[in-house]
Design a protein around this motif. Structure first.
Motif, PDB file in Angstrom:
ATOM      1  N   LEU A  62       0.829  -1.208   0.000  1.00  0.00           N
ATOM      2  CA  LEU A  62       0.000   0.000   0.000  1.00  0.00           C
ATOM      3  C   LEU A  62       0.858   1.249   0.000  1.00  0.00           C
ATOM      4  O   LEU A  62       0.511   2.243  -0.639  1.00  0.00           O
ATOM      5  N   ARG A  64       0.609   4.210  -2.592  1.00  0.00           N
ATOM      6  CA  ARG A  64       0.421   5.599  -2.135  1.00  0.00           C
ATOM      7  C   ARG A  64       1.483   6.520  -2.747  1.00  0.00           C
ATOM      8  O   ARG A  64       1.166   7.607  -3.225  1.00  0.00           O
ATOM      9  N   ARG A  65       2.715   6.077  -2.715  1.00  0.00           N
ATOM     10  CA  ARG A  65       3.804   6.898  -3.285  1.00  0.00           C
ATOM     11  C   ARG A  65       3.621   7.088  -4.778  1.00  0.00           C
ATOM     12  O   ARG A  65       3.858   8.167  -5.319  1.00  0.00           O
ATOM     13  N   SER A 100      -8.715  13.514   0.728  1.00  0.00           N
ATOM     14  CA  SER A 100      -8.194  12.236   1.224  1.00  0.00           C
ATOM     15  C   SER A 100      -9.008  11.072   0.666  1.00  0.00           C
ATOM     16  O   SER A 100      -8.468   9.992   0.408  1.00  0.00           O
ATOM     17  N   PHE A 146      -7.821  10.495  -2.970  1.00  0.00           N
ATOM     18  CA  PHE A 146      -6.506   9.863  -2.904  1.00  0.00           C
ATOM     19  C   PHE A 146      -6.653   8.387  -2.526  1.00  0.00           C
ATOM     20  O   PHE A 146      -6.064   7.502  -3.156  1.00  0.00           O
ATOM     21  N   GLY A 147      -7.454   8.102  -1.514  1.00  0.00           N
ATOM     22  CA  GLY A 147      -7.672   6.726  -1.076  1.00  0.00           C
ATOM     23  C   GLY A 147      -8.259   5.853  -2.164  1.00  0.00           C
ATOM     24  O   GLY A 147      -7.860   4.697  -2.337  1.00  0.00           O
ATOM     25  N   VAL A 168      -5.537   5.082  -4.642  1.00  0.00           N
ATOM     26  CA  VAL A 168      -4.591   4.118  -4.074  1.00  0.00           C
ATOM     27  C   VAL A 168      -5.186   2.715  -4.130  1.00  0.00           C
ATOM     28  O   VAL A 168      -4.512   1.748  -4.521  1.00  0.00           O
TER      29      VAL A 168
END
Length: 150
Positions: A33, A37-38, A50, A53-54, A57
């Motif tokens: 993960l 994420r990176r 957020s 983004f989640g 990801v």
């Protein structure tokens, strides 16, 4: 784009010979993960909530960074066409040429997370069960439990 060697650098085949503990499995999940994420942080050029983004990801973890990098989902996100990007999740529901209900539900959940629909929940945790129930009701899909496969 991440290479296979970068993704698998923390895993050895010998380690898997007799299976792994739940603790090691969680460590590997956490490491994978972090890679996702990176990667998302590197290729998305706009500010995201957020939840957005989640969702990206989760998508990247499932389909891989290369697929996100080449996707219309990323292009629309980077153009700030968030409504268009949200609709793109539904295109990624095939495996082996077949539409899979589990992927339909997962993409529906990711799209809802991306849109902010799940952030209105009181719990700080992402609830797989709640998302599946909500996704099945709103999309008209039969509810299945991905973990149990039924």
């Amino acid at each position: 784009s991440l290479t296979n060697s970068e993704i698998t650098a923390h895993v050895t085949l010998e380690e898997w010979k007799d299976g792994i503990s739940e603790e090691r499995g969680l460590e590997l999940l956490s490491e994978d993960l972090l890679i996702a994420r990176r990667f998302v942080g590197k290729i998305v050029t706009v500010d995201l909530s957020s939840d957005q983004f989640g969702a990206l990801v989760s998508f990247t973890f499932n389909v891989g960074g290369g697929n996100l990098q080449r996707s219309t989902l990323l292009a629309k996100t980077n153009r700030r066409d968030y409504a268009g990007a949200e609709r793109e999740f539904a295109r990624w529901v095939r495996a082996g040429g077949q539409v899979l209900r589990g992927l339909q539900i997962r993409r529906s959940c990711e799209a809802m997370l991306f849109s902010g629909a799940l952030s209105k929940r009181t719990s700080e945790e992402f609830s797989r069960l709640e998302c599946q129930s909500f996704a099945a009701t709103t999309s008209g899909l039969q509810l299945i439990d991905i973990e149990a496969g039924e």
